[in-house]
Scaffold this motif. Structure first.
Motif, short mmCIF file in Angstrom:
data_model
loop_
_atom_site.label_atom_id
_atom_site.label_comp_id
_atom_site.label_asym_id
_atom_site.label_seq_id
_atom_site.Cartn_x
_atom_site.Cartn_y
_atom_site.Cartn_z
N ARG A 172 -12.67 0.62 -12.94
CA ARG A 172 -11.91 -0.35 -13.73
C ARG A 172 -10.45 0.09 -13.78
NH1 ARG A 172 -15.79 -0.82 -19.01
NH2 ARG A 172 -17.66 -1.43 -17.91
N LYS A 173 -9.57 -0.87 -13.96
CA LYS A 173 -8.16 -0.53 -14.13
C LYS A 173 -7.98 0.00 -15.55
CE LYS A 173 -5.91 -3.37 -10.78
NZ LYS A 173 -4.67 -4.03 -10.48
N CYS A 174 -7.39 1.17 -15.66
CA CYS A 174 -7.14 1.78 -16.95
C CYS A 174 -5.64 1.97 -17.11
CB CYS A 174 -7.82 3.14 -17.05
SG CYS A 174 -9.60 3.07 -16.89
N PHE A 175 -5.10 1.54 -18.23
CA PHE A 175 -3.67 1.68 -18.45
C PHE A 175 -3.26 3.15 -18.39
CE2 PHE A 175 0.04 2.45 -21.03
CZ PHE A 175 0.93 1.56 -20.49
N GLY A 176 -2.23 3.42 -17.62
CA GLY A 176 -1.71 4.77 -17.53
C GLY A 176 -2.35 5.61 -16.44
N TYR A 177 -3.26 5.04 -15.68
CA TYR A 177 -3.93 5.77 -14.61
C TYR A 177 -3.80 5.01 -13.30
CZ TYR A 177 -6.11 8.74 -18.10
OH TYR A 177 -6.31 9.63 -19.12
N VAL A 178 -3.79 5.75 -12.22
CA VAL A 178 -3.83 5.18 -10.87
C VAL A 178 -4.89 5.94 -10.09
CG1 VAL A 178 -1.43 4.42 -10.82
CG2 VAL A 178 -1.99 6.72 -10.08
N THR A 179 -5.27 5.40 -8.96
CA THR A 179 -6.26 6.05 -8.11
C THR A 179 -5.53 6.87 -7.05
OG1 THR A 179 -7.71 4.17 -8.45
CG2 THR A 179 -8.29 5.65 -6.67
N ASP A 180 -5.93 8.14 -6.87
CA ASP A 180 -5.30 8.98 -5.85
C ASP A 180 -5.93 8.72 -4.48
OD1 ASP A 180 -7.71 10.38 -5.78
OD2 ASP A 180 -6.90 12.22 -6.64
N THR A 181 -5.51 9.45 -3.47
CA THR A 181 -5.99 9.23 -2.11
C THR A 181 -7.47 9.51 -1.95
OG1 THR A 181 -5.30 11.47 -1.51
CG2 THR A 181 -3.74 9.69 -1.07
N ASN A 182 -8.06 10.27 -2.89
CA ASN A 182 -9.49 10.57 -2.85
C ASN A 182 -10.31 9.60 -3.69
OD1 ASN A 182 -9.16 12.88 -1.19
ND2 ASN A 182 -8.57 14.07 -2.99
N GLY A 183 -9.63 8.62 -4.29
CA GLY A 183 -10.34 7.65 -5.10
C GLY A 183 -10.55 8.09 -6.54
N HIS A 184 -9.94 9.20 -6.95
CA HIS A 184 -10.08 9.69 -8.32
C HIS A 184 -8.96 9.14 -9.19
CE1 HIS A 184 -12.11 12.93 -5.95
NE2 HIS A 184 -13.05 12.63 -6.84
N LEU A 185 -9.27 8.91 -10.45
CA LEU A 185 -8.25 8.47 -11.39
C LEU A 185 -7.37 9.65 -11.76
CD1 LEU A 185 -10.11 6.16 -13.92
CD2 LEU A 185 -8.44 5.50 -12.21
N VAL A 186 -6.08 9.42 -11.71
CA VAL A 186 -5.10 10.42 -12.15
C VAL A 186 -4.07 9.70 -13.01
CG1 VAL A 186 -5.38 11.94 -10.15
CG2 VAL A 186 -3.72 10.10 -10.04
N ILE A 187 -3.39 10.45 -13.86
CA ILE A 187 -2.40 9.85 -14.75
C ILE A 187 -1.23 9.35 -13.91
CG2 ILE A 187 -0.72 10.33 -16.57
CD1 ILE A 187 -2.75 12.20 -17.81
N ASP A 188 -0.82 8.12 -14.18
CA ASP A 188 0.31 7.50 -13.50
C ASP A 188 1.59 8.16 -14.01
OD1 ASP A 188 2.33 5.86 -12.54
OD2 ASP A 188 1.45 4.00 -13.29
N PRO A 189 2.38 8.77 -13.13
CA PRO A 189 3.59 9.46 -13.57
C PRO A 189 4.56 8.55 -14.33
CG PRO A 189 3.19 9.87 -11.24
CD PRO A 189 2.19 8.86 -11.69
N GLU A 190 4.59 7.27 -13.98
CA GLU A 190 5.49 6.34 -14.65
C GLU A 190 5.07 6.06 -16.09
OE1 GLU A 190 6.02 2.81 -12.36
OE2 GLU A 190 6.57 3.92 -10.56
N ARG A 191 3.81 6.23 -16.38
CA ARG A 191 3.29 5.96 -17.72
C ARG A 191 2.66 7.20 -18.35
NH1 ARG A 191 1.38 0.99 -14.97
NH2 ARG A 191 2.76 -0.68 -15.66
N SER A 192 2.99 8.36 -17.83
CA SER A 192 2.31 9.59 -18.25
C SER A 192 2.45 9.88 -19.74
CB SER A 192 2.81 10.77 -17.44
OG SER A 192 4.19 11.00 -17.67
N GLU A 193 3.61 9.66 -20.30
CA GLU A 193 3.81 9.98 -21.72
C GLU A 193 2.93 9.11 -22.60
OE1 GLU A 193 4.83 11.96 -24.97
OE2 GLU A 193 5.38 12.52 -22.93
N ILE A 194 2.85 7.83 -22.29
CA ILE A 194 2.02 6.91 -23.08
C ILE A 194 0.55 7.27 -22.92
CG2 ILE A 194 1.31 4.50 -23.34
CD1 ILE A 194 4.16 3.78 -22.33
N ALA A 195 0.12 7.55 -21.71
CA ALA A 195 -1.28 7.88 -21.46
C ALA A 195 -1.67 9.18 -22.18
CB ALA A 195 -1.54 8.02 -19.96
N ARG A 196 -0.80 10.17 -22.15
CA ARG A 196 -1.10 11.43 -22.82
C ARG A 196 -1.18 11.27 -24.33
NH1 ARG A 196 1.96 13.55 -18.40
NH2 ARG A 196 0.66 14.95 -17.21
N ARG A 197 -0.29 10.47 -24.91
CA ARG A 197 -0.33 10.22 -26.35
C ARG A 197 -1.60 9.46 -26.74
NH1 ARG A 197 4.79 7.29 -27.97
NH2 ARG A 197 5.52 7.47 -25.86
#
Length: 66
Positions: A38-63
């Motif tokens: 599923r699409k999760c706010f603040g996350y993107v899929t990396d080249t291996n298909g794993h969810l990682v924190i989107d650098p552009e939204r990292s502060e919001i996702a971490r909070r």
């Protein structure tokens, strides 16, 4: 140690919350999460298909994770 029932409930709630958070994080890291596709706010899929924190939204996702 003598604690009240309310203190016990609060402690138990925090322990459960931490356990659930750890389990969810582990399943995301292993790519085994049931919601990983599923699409999760603040996350993107990396080249291996794993969810990682989107650098552009990292502060919001971490909070939001706290």
């Amino acid at each position: 140690m003598n604690i009240s029932f309310d203190e016990y409930k609060e402690l138990r709630s925090k322990q459960r919350s931490a356990s659930i958070s750890e389990g969810l994080e582990k399943s995301y890291q292993q790519g085994m999460s049931k919601v990983a596709n599923r699409k999760c706010f603040g996350y993107v899929t990396d080249t291996n298909g794993h969810l990682v924190i989107d650098p552009e939204r990292s502060e919001i996702a971490r909070r939001a994770k706290k």
